[in-house]
Design a protein around this motif. Structure first.
Motif, PDB file in Angstrom:
ATOM      1  N   ALA A  58       0.826  -1.198   0.000  1.00 35.81           N
ATOM      2  CA  ALA A  58       0.000   0.000   0.000  1.00 35.81           C
ATOM      3  C   ALA A  58       0.867   1.257   0.000  1.00 35.81           C
ATOM      4  O   ALA A  58       0.585   2.244  -0.707  1.00 35.81           O
ATOM      5  CB  ALA A  58      -0.928   0.008   1.204  1.00 35.81           C
ATOM      6  N   GLU A  59       1.925   1.241   0.797  1.00 35.56           N
ATOM      7  CA  GLU A  59       2.822   2.395   0.836  1.00 35.56           C
ATOM      8  C   GLU A  59       3.532   2.579  -0.504  1.00 35.56           C
ATOM      9  O   GLU A  59       3.724   3.697  -0.987  1.00 35.56           O
ATOM     10  CB  GLU A  59       3.839   2.224   1.971  1.00 35.56           C
ATOM     11  CG  GLU A  59       3.215   2.269   3.361  1.00 35.56           C
ATOM     12  CD  GLU A  59       4.237   1.959   4.445  1.00 35.56           C
ATOM     13  OE1 GLU A  59       5.320   1.408   4.083  1.00 35.56           O
ATOM     14  OE2 GLU A  59       3.965   2.239   5.621  1.00 35.56           O
ATOM     15  N   TYR A  60       3.947   1.439  -1.091  1.00 31.59           N
ATOM     16  CA  TYR A  60       4.622   1.494  -2.385  1.00 31.59           C
ATOM     17  C   TYR A  60       3.685   2.082  -3.446  1.00 31.59           C
ATOM     18  O   TYR A  60       4.090   2.921  -4.257  1.00 31.59           O
ATOM     19  CB  TYR A  60       5.074   0.090  -2.774  1.00 31.59           C
ATOM     20  CG  TYR A  60       5.786   0.022  -4.112  1.00 31.59           C
ATOM     21  CD1 TYR A  60       7.111   0.432  -4.239  1.00 31.59           C
ATOM     22  CD2 TYR A  60       5.110  -0.449  -5.233  1.00 31.59           C
ATOM     23  CE1 TYR A  60       7.758   0.371  -5.460  1.00 31.59           C
ATOM     24  CE2 TYR A  60       5.752  -0.505  -6.466  1.00 31.59           C
ATOM     25  CZ  TYR A  60       7.080  -0.087  -6.571  1.00 31.59           C
ATOM     26  OH  TYR A  60       7.709  -0.148  -7.801  1.00 31.59           O
ATOM     27  N   LEU A  61       2.439   1.653  -3.408  1.00 33.78           N
ATOM     28  CA  LEU A  61       1.449   2.161  -4.369  1.00 33.78           C
ATOM     29  C   LEU A  61       1.206   3.654  -4.178  1.00 33.78           C
ATOM     30  O   LEU A  61       1.080   4.415  -5.142  1.00 33.78           O
ATOM     31  CB  LEU A  61       0.142   1.365  -4.219  1.00 33.78           C
ATOM     32  CG  LEU A  61      -0.988   1.736  -5.190  1.00 33.78           C
ATOM     33  CD1 LEU A  61      -0.559   1.477  -6.635  1.00 33.78           C
ATOM     34  CD2 LEU A  61      -2.246   0.937  -4.865  1.00 33.78           C
ATOM     35  N   PHE A  62       1.158   4.078  -2.916  1.00 34.03           N
ATOM     36  CA  PHE A  62       0.946   5.501  -2.623  1.00 34.03           C
ATOM     37  C   PHE A  62       2.081   6.363  -3.169  1.00 34.03           C
ATOM     38  O   PHE A  62       1.857   7.428  -3.745  1.00 34.03           O
ATOM     39  CB  PHE A  62       0.810   5.708  -1.107  1.00 34.03           C
ATOM     40  CG  PHE A  62       0.748   7.167  -0.719  1.00 34.03           C
ATOM     41  CD1 PHE A  62      -0.425   7.893  -0.855  1.00 34.03           C
ATOM     42  CD2 PHE A  62       1.881   7.806  -0.219  1.00 34.03           C
ATOM     43  CE1 PHE A  62      -0.472   9.234  -0.504  1.00 34.03           C
ATOM     44  CE2 PHE A  62       1.830   9.147   0.121  1.00 34.03           C
ATOM     45  CZ  PHE A  62       0.656   9.865  -0.011  1.00 34.03           C
ATOM     46  N   VAL A  63       3.331   5.849  -2.992  1.00 40.22           N
ATOM     47  CA  VAL A  63       4.501   6.598  -3.493  1.00 40.22           C
ATOM     48  C   VAL A  63       4.444   6.713  -5.001  1.00 40.22           C
ATOM     49  O   VAL A  63       4.707   7.781  -5.576  1.00 40.22           O
ATOM     50  CB  VAL A  63       5.806   5.943  -3.022  1.00 40.22           C
ATOM     51  CG1 VAL A  63       7.006   6.599  -3.707  1.00 40.22           C
ATOM     52  CG2 VAL A  63       5.935   6.028  -1.508  1.00 40.22           C
ATOM     53  N   ILE A  64       4.096   5.614  -5.682  1.00 36.88           N
ATOM     54  CA  ILE A  64       3.999   5.639  -7.140  1.00 36.88           C
ATOM     55  C   ILE A  64       2.949   6.654  -7.593  1.00 36.88           C
ATOM     56  O   ILE A  64       3.182   7.456  -8.512  1.00 36.88           O
ATOM     57  CB  ILE A  64       3.668   4.224  -7.683  1.00 36.88           C
ATOM     58  CG1 ILE A  64       4.821   3.249  -7.384  1.00 36.88           C
ATOM     59  CG2 ILE A  64       3.393   4.277  -9.181  1.00 36.88           C
ATOM     60  CD1 ILE A  64       6.131   3.624  -8.045  1.00 36.88           C
TER      61      ILE A  64
END
Length: 317
Positions: free
Chosen positions: A4-10
């Motif tokens: 989820a954090e990775y997706l948010f950064v993207i």
């Protein structure tokens, strides 16, 4: 780093890139193009670089939501508000156009009653007040303006004298013209009488003329009312009856006031004016018996009483 954090950064990086590209496009291409266009065509208000910078800040702080908001707003503007309006069936006529002038808030904020302003020692503010009054509707302020004739400031008294002279001269000319028209009317015409009573009462109630001239105009007003009564008594409304009675009372013409009061009672027995006019007449003529008789009749009636009459009843009850 979770998914989820990775997706948010993207998403945030993509949103940031879109925001930067939007700002570069608007600031470096769109704004200069509009500025060049305005030099050749009629000047028009367009978005500037500061507007694009503010939008970019909103887009960066509000990922996805910010860009979508500006995109939808732009689409709505292009599809709905950008459409040309069909004015083929619209006819513009100056005779039917009423211009609404924006209120002068600064001027209105500085207005105070002239009676209070005359006590102010600041001549500059007093003069400004007089100028503001002169710029407005004067006919209902003549009595207050006349107080300024005794002002210690010579310029203020000069303003007041000039205004009164012009307004009273206009009144004299207008009254004479309407009075002449009244004399030349047909037996079934009453326009001049009605106009004369209403116009004269508006000025005479302020008592700005000398005693002799005031008495002369009151007699002309009473003559117009008599002519109207003989031609068509139904056009003598309670307000006009009351105006004639009050002006005659000021001249202490008690006999004539009594006649008009009787006519008022016969024509409008359930009007408040038919009671108040008699009360004022009997009070000024010191007729206590009739005064209290009329007051008792008023108490027992179903007529709605105004504050002035209610206070009178409280004083003498």
């Amino acid at each position: 780093m979770t998914r989820a954090e990775y997706l948010f950064v993207i998403v945030w990086i993509i949103n940031f890139i879109i925001s930067v590209l939007y700002y570069l496009w608007g600031a470096l291409f769109y704004v200069p193009a509009r500025e060049r266009q305005d030099k050749n065509e009629e000047e028009y208000l367009h978005d500037n670089r500061r507007t694009y910078l503010i939008r970019v800040i909103v887009m960066v702080l509000c990922p996805i939501v910010g860009p979508l908001f500006f995109l939808v707003s732009h689409l709505i503007y292009m599809t709905i508000f950008r459409q040309e309006v069909d004015l083929d069936d619209v006819i513009f006529s100056k005779e039917r156009v009423k211009t609404n002038v924006k209120a002068d808030e600064e001027r209105e904020r500085n207005l105070v009653p002239i009676e209070e302003a005359l006590a102010v020692s600041d001549k500059k503010n007093l003069r400004m007040l007089m100028l503001n009054v002169i710029r407005g509707d004067l006919q209902d302020s003549l009595e207050s303006i006349s107080l300024a004739l005794n002002s210690e400031d010579s310029e203020t008294s000069h303003y007041a004298a000039s205004v009164l002279r012009d307004e009273l001269n206009d009144f004299r000319v207008t009254v004479q013209k309407i009075y002449t028209d009244m004399k030349e009317e047909e037996p079934d015409q009453t326009d001049s009488e009605e106009m004369l009573i209403d116009y004269m009462n508006r000025i005479l109630c302020q008592k700005v003329f000398t005693e002799i001239e005031q008495a002369k105009f009151v007699m002309m007003m009473e003559e117009a009312a008599e002519s109207l009564y003989q031609k068509n008594a139904s056009r003598l409304l309670p307000q006009r009856y009351e105006a004639v009675c009050l002006r005659l009372l000021e001249q202490k013409q008690f006999d004539k006031v009594s006649i008009w009061c009787e006519r008022l009672v016969q024509q409008y027995p359930e009007e408040l004016a038919s009671y108040t006019c008699r009360l004022k007449l009997y009070f000024m003529s010191n007729d206590k018996e009739h005064f209290f008789t009329v007051m008792d009749q008023l108490k027992k009636s179903d007529i709605i009483i105004d504050n002035e009459t209610l206070e009178l009843i409280r004083v003498f009850s």
